[in-house]
Design a protein around this motif. Structure first.
Motif: not given
Length: 251
Positions: A74-94
Motif C-alpha cells: 500500500n506504500d508506493g513511495v516505499q516501493v520506489k525507494v527500495d527499487l531505486l536503492d537496489r538499482l543505485a547500489a548496483k550502479v555504485t558497485a559497478t
C-alpha cells in the motif's frame, strides 16, 4: 503466460564514431514471475553502457525476488525507494569496479513484471512504456524530458526518486506490453499527442501468437530483430532498443 522479445541495436551515429551500443535489454523468468527491463545509457556519460547493463541485471533480479511484496504494498513511495536503492547500489558497485564515479554510468530505466493476474512496472527518464488492453493501445508512461527533448532523468540523477513512475494493475484484458528507448520511440511514438503507433499492436500480437517454443533464434525473433536493425534504426541516429511481452492466447 507471456512470450517475450527484446533487442538493442547500435545507432548509426555510434557506428560512425566507434561508440559502443549504450542501450541494454534483459528478460528473466523465475518462480512464476516474468520480468522485462530496458535501459538507455546516457550519451554524455563515459561508461553508460556498463550502467545500463547494471540496472537491467538488477531490475530483473529484484523484481523476481520481490514481485509479490511490491505488487501488493500500500506504500508506493516505499516501493520506489527500495527499487531505486537496489538499482543505485548496483550502479555504485559497478562504477567502483571500473574505477569511475557513478554518474559516468548514467542511464534511464524501464521495466514491466507480470505474475498471476497482476502486473507492475517502473520508469525513470525518457523512453515509453505502453500496453494493449481490450484491443486499445495505450501509453502507460511517456518520456520524462525537460524543456529540451535531449535532456532527461537518469537512475543516478538527484531527482531520480521524484521522477520515478510506478504503475501496477490487474492483467484482465491485457494482451501485452511494449517498452522502448527514445531512439525506437522516434518510429513508434508520437510525442505531440502521446499516442503509440498502430504498429505496436501488430508487434505485441506477433510476439503473443508466435508459434512453437521460445528460443533466441525463433523465426519471429529473427524477423523482429531485422525490423529493429533496419527499419527502426534507419529512422534515427540513436541506439534503438525495444522489449515486448505478448500474452499467449490459449488454443
Amino acid at each position: 503466460m507471456f512470450k517475450e522479445f527484446h533487442h538493442q541495436a547500435r545507432g548509426l551515429s555510434h557506428l560512425r564514431d566507434g561508440t559502443p551500443v549504450q542501450d541494454r535489454t534483459k528478460y528473466l523468468s523465475r518462480g512464476g514471475v516474468q520480468v522485462l527491463c530496458l535501459a538507455d545509457g546516457a550519451g554524455s556519460a563515459s561508461h553508460s553502457q556498463f550502467g545500463a547493463q547494471a540496472v537491467v541485471d538488477e531490475g530483473c533480479a529484484v523484481l523476481v525476488e520481490r514481485f509479490d511484496e511490491y505488487a501488493s504494498s500500500n506504500d508506493g513511495v516505499q516501493v520506489k525507494v527500495d527499487l531505486l536503492d537496489r538499482l543505485a547500489a548496483k550502479v555504485t558497485a559497478t562504477a567502483e569496479r571500473h574505477g569511475v564515479p557513478p554518474d559516468s554510468l548514467a542511464s534511464t530505466f524501464l521495466c514491466v513484471a507480470v505474475s498471476g493476474n497482476r502486473f507492475l512496472g517502473a520508469h525513470v527518464g525518457d523512453g515509453v512504456v505502453g500496453y494493449l488492453k481490450h484491443g486499445d493501445l495505450r501509453s502507460i508512461s511517456g518520456p520524462d524530458n525537460s524543456e529540451f527533448a535531449n535532456q532527461t532523468t537518469f537512475v543516478t540523477s538527484g531527482r531520480a526518486l521524484e521522477s520515478m513512475r510506478l504503475f501496477r494493475g490487474a492483467l484482465d484484458g491485457v494482451h501485452g506490453f511494449i517498452l522502448m528507448s527514445d531512439g525506437t520511440a522516434e518510429s513508434l511514438y508520437n510525442p505531440r499527442n502521446g499516442e503509440l503507433a498502430a504498429a505496436c499492436t501488430k508487434l505485441i500480437n506477433a510476439v503473443g501468437t508466435a508459434p512453437g517454443r521460445q528460443s533466441k533464434n525463433s523465426d519471429y525473433k529473427k524477423r523482429l530483430r531485422r525490423l529493429v536493425n533496419i527499419t527502426i534504426r534507419n529512422a534515427t541516429k540513436d541506439d534503438c532498443s525495444i522489449g515486448i511481452l505478448g500474452r499467449v492466447v490459449p488454443s
